[in-house]
Motif scaffolding. Sequence first.
Motif, PDB file in Angstrom:
ATOM      1  N   ALA A   1      14.031  22.809   1.872  1.00  0.00           N
ATOM      2  CA  ALA A   1      14.522  24.190   1.965  1.00  0.00           C
ATOM      3  C   ALA A   1      15.522  24.469   0.853  1.00  0.00           C
ATOM      4  O   ALA A   1      15.533  25.558   0.271  1.00  0.00           O
ATOM      5  CB  ALA A   1      15.152  24.447   3.333  1.00  0.00           C
ATOM      6  N   GLY A   2      16.352  23.489   0.538  1.00  0.00           N
ATOM      7  CA  GLY A   2      17.353  23.661  -0.514  1.00  0.00           C
ATOM      8  C   GLY A   2      16.767  23.868  -1.894  1.00  0.00           C
ATOM      9  O   GLY A   2      17.404  24.471  -2.757  1.00  0.00           O
ATOM     10  N   VAL A   3      15.563  23.352  -2.116  1.00  0.00           N
ATOM     11  CA  VAL A   3      14.900  23.537  -3.413  1.00  0.00           C
ATOM     12  C   VAL A   3      13.712  24.493  -3.298  1.00  0.00           C
ATOM     13  O   VAL A   3      12.849  24.523  -4.169  1.00  0.00           O
ATOM     14  CB  VAL A   3      14.473  22.183  -4.047  1.00  0.00           C
ATOM     15  N   HIS A   4      13.676  25.248  -2.203  1.00  0.00           N
ATOM     16  CA  HIS A   4      12.703  26.325  -1.988  1.00  0.00           C
ATOM     17  C   HIS A   4      11.258  25.855  -1.955  1.00  0.00           C
ATOM     18  O   HIS A   4      10.358  26.511  -2.490  1.00  0.00           O
ATOM     19  CB  HIS A   4      12.887  27.424  -3.022  1.00  0.00           C
ATOM     20  N   ILE A   5      11.049  24.713  -1.308  1.00  0.00           N
ATOM     21  CA  ILE A   5       9.694  24.208  -1.115  1.00  0.00           C
ATOM     22  C   ILE A   5       9.344  24.362   0.355  1.00  0.00           C
ATOM     23  O   ILE A   5      10.040  23.854   1.229  1.00  0.00           O
ATOM     24  CB  ILE A   5       9.569  22.729  -1.544  1.00  0.00           C
ATOM     25  N   ALA A   6       8.272  25.092   0.630  1.00  0.00           N
ATOM     26  CA  ALA A   6       7.789  25.257   1.997  1.00  0.00           C
ATOM     27  C   ALA A   6       6.940  24.047   2.372  1.00  0.00           C
ATOM     28  O   ALA A   6       6.379  23.372   1.509  1.00  0.00           O
ATOM     29  CB  ALA A   6       6.964  26.534   2.110  1.00  0.00           C
ATOM     30  N   GLN A   7       6.851  23.769   3.647  1.00  0.00           N
ATOM     31  CA  GLN A   7       6.051  22.646   4.128  1.00  0.00           C
ATOM     32  C   GLN A   7       4.861  23.140   4.923  1.00  0.00           C
ATOM     33  O   GLN A   7       4.944  24.132   5.651  1.00  0.00           O
ATOM     34  CB  GLN A   7       6.879  21.750   5.045  1.00  0.00           C
TER      35      GLN A   7
ATOM     36  N   ILE B   1      15.122  27.647  -9.223  1.00  0.00           N
ATOM     37  CA  ILE B   1      15.609  27.606  -7.837  1.00  0.00           C
ATOM     38  C   ILE B   1      16.754  28.577  -7.619  1.00  0.00           C
ATOM     39  O   ILE B   1      16.733  29.381  -6.682  1.00  0.00           O
ATOM     40  CB  ILE B   1      16.021  26.175  -7.450  1.00  0.00           C
ATOM     41  N   ASP B   2      17.768  28.525  -8.464  1.00  0.00           N
ATOM     42  CA  ASP B   2      18.928  29.407  -8.292  1.00  0.00           C
ATOM     43  C   ASP B   2      18.543  30.875  -8.402  1.00  0.00           C
ATOM     44  O   ASP B   2      19.087  31.717  -7.693  1.00  0.00           O
ATOM     45  CB  ASP B   2      20.020  29.073  -9.311  1.00  0.00           C
ATOM     46  N   ALA B   3      17.606  31.183  -9.269  1.00  0.00           N
ATOM     47  CA  ALA B   3      17.188  32.579  -9.434  1.00  0.00           C
ATOM     48  C   ALA B   3      16.499  33.110  -8.179  1.00  0.00           C
ATOM     49  O   ALA B   3      16.558  34.307  -7.910  1.00  0.00           O
ATOM     50  CB  ALA B   3      16.257  32.703 -10.640  1.00  0.00           C
TER      51      ALA B   3
END
Length: 172
Positions: free
Chosen positions: A68-74, A16-18
């Motif tokens: 969004a904070g963990v980069h998961i799209a819905q 996630i951070d990357a």
Amino acid sequence: MCFLAALEAEGLLEVIDARDTAQLREALLSGHPEQIERAVDGGQVPLLLAVSDNGPQMRSHSTREFLAGVHIAQHFGRPHTPTDQAWIETLFGHVKGEWPHLEKIVDPGDLEAELDHVREQYNSVRLHASIGYVTPDDEHEGRGDAIRKARRDGLDQARQERLDHHRRSRGQ
């Protein structure tokens, strides 16, 4: 939360951070497909895609913020169209049908422990017709083809042994 547990189990929390960029985070937070598409076209790829129904818990702002904070799209299925999420509808049908006691558990800790047991059974023990009667773990770990081949070879060998036995017993 189940999303964090899944990300941790798959070793994706470190990723996630990357991938973190303000553009991607804002696009995912907006929930607007065209803004997300612009971010993706610019090389900003979400970590995962969560496909769900249109229930209020998945449409809520707090869920969108978290994802969004963990980069998961819905992505949401069409209203009143359960076939858009056929895989999860099938999973729930199997789980509810094969482990009906789960719906009667009221203690969250007991439910979590029992779901851990059911997950292990579903993924490591239960044979699934849709993947050729192997377990999801077998398929995921690349053992599925070998298991199916060994099963076919065993059936071929058993058939040949039956034919040989009948030929010998008839004196042919």
